[in-house]
Scaffold this motif. Structure first.
Motif, PDB file in Angstrom:
ATOM      1  N   TYR A 143     -48.561 -13.604 -10.531  1.00 51.82           N
ATOM      2  CA  TYR A 143     -47.864 -14.533  -9.623  1.00 51.82           C
ATOM      3  C   TYR A 143     -48.913 -14.572  -8.434  1.00 51.82           C
ATOM      4  O   TYR A 143     -49.702 -13.546  -8.287  1.00 51.82           O
ATOM      5  CB  TYR A 143     -46.481 -13.787  -9.226  1.00 51.82           C
ATOM      6  N   ALA A 164     -40.073 -17.840  -4.076  1.00 53.80           N
ATOM      7  CA  ALA A 164     -40.273 -18.923  -3.134  1.00 53.80           C
ATOM      8  C   ALA A 164     -39.067 -18.980  -2.148  1.00 53.80           C
ATOM      9  O   ALA A 164     -39.265 -19.276  -0.987  1.00 53.80           O
ATOM     10  CB  ALA A 164     -40.665 -20.177  -3.746  1.00 53.80           C
ATOM     11  N   THR A 199     -45.128 -20.515  -4.631  1.00 50.04           N
ATOM     12  CA  THR A 199     -45.631 -19.403  -5.119  1.00 50.04           C
ATOM     13  C   THR A 199     -45.688 -19.844  -6.665  1.00 50.04           C
ATOM     14  O   THR A 199     -45.257 -21.287  -7.170  1.00 50.04           O
ATOM     15  CB  THR A 199     -44.170 -18.668  -5.369  1.00 50.04           C
ATOM     16  N   LEU A 237     -48.737 -16.171  -4.170  1.00 49.31           N
ATOM     17  CA  LEU A 237     -47.726 -16.817  -3.188  1.00 49.31           C
ATOM     18  C   LEU A 237     -48.590 -17.048  -1.945  1.00 49.31           C
ATOM     19  O   LEU A 237     -49.493 -16.336  -1.682  1.00 49.31           O
ATOM     20  CB  LEU A 237     -46.789 -15.781  -2.843  1.00 49.31           C
ATOM     21  N   ARG A 251     -43.761 -22.560   1.924  1.00 46.59           N
ATOM     22  CA  ARG A 251     -43.894 -21.428   1.089  1.00 46.59           C
ATOM     23  C   ARG A 251     -44.009 -21.810  -0.365  1.00 46.59           C
ATOM     24  O   ARG A 251     -43.086 -22.474  -0.867  1.00 46.59           O
ATOM     25  CB  ARG A 251     -42.790 -20.347   1.312  1.00 46.59           C
TER      26      ARG A 251
END
Length: 180
Positions: free
Chosen positions: A131, A2, A83, A133, A81
């Motif tokens: 992950y 992030a 994540t 994002l 942002r």
């Protein structure tokens, strides 16, 4: 991830079908420190600045086919942002000998605006990593909803990390003078 807001080479996000030389960007160490110090333990109280959540997940508290939500506030024009990351199952007979790294859980990430509409471009649904994002400029001021969707789980439990970075955009005019 992030706080990896410094674009060294290529995009700062994780677009599909592109060779990413620096992953998700270069880490902003001061911002990473700020995020790490601001943990939110609440399911409903929004973060008012950059923060993170650590959440044990299971088939009981987060069944397949459902969403898990966390909240944050943003002002119109803020760069945001978000994540998520979760554990994979690595089979390592020794510290330097891993036979495989299997994903037993598959999660997707999206963000909804204050009117509960999906934020354009703020959806990530890859299937081959642990992950996701998203990054976007907040289209309006208000409380946003981070939406984590559980697509699959071949294990009874896992651990989910969510990190949020909210950067305020400030306009500073550039003034140039002509010198002889």
């Amino acid at each position: 991830m992030a706080s990896a807001t410094h674009n060294i080479d290529g995009p700062t996000g994780i677009p599909s079908d592109q060779d990413l030389r620096d992953g998700a960007g270069g880490i902003n160490a001061a911002l990473a420190d700020t995020v790490a110090q601001t943990r939110n333990y609440s399911d409903v109280d929004p973060c008012t600045d950059s923060c993170w959540w650590g959440i044990p997940i299971s088939s009981t508290n987060f069944p397949v086919g459902t969403y898990l939500y966390r909240y944050f506030t943003a002002n119109k024009g803020d760069f945001v942002r978000v994540t998520i990351a979760w554990w994979s199952h690595a089979d390592c007979s020794a510290i330097n000998n891993c036979n495989f790294d299997r994903l037993d859980t598959d999660l997707h990430l999206g963000v909804r605006d204050p009117d509960f509409q999906w934020v354009p471009g703020a959806w990530s649904a890859s299937w081959d990593n642990n992950y996701e994002l998203v990054e976007f400029v907040a289209p309006k001021t208000g409380t946003y909803r981070i939406a984590v969707y559980k697509t699959r789980a071949d294990e009874p439990s896992n651990y989910l990390g969510i990190a949020l970075v909210r950067l305020h955009r400030v306009y500073i005019p550039l003034v140039l003078k002509n010198f002889p």
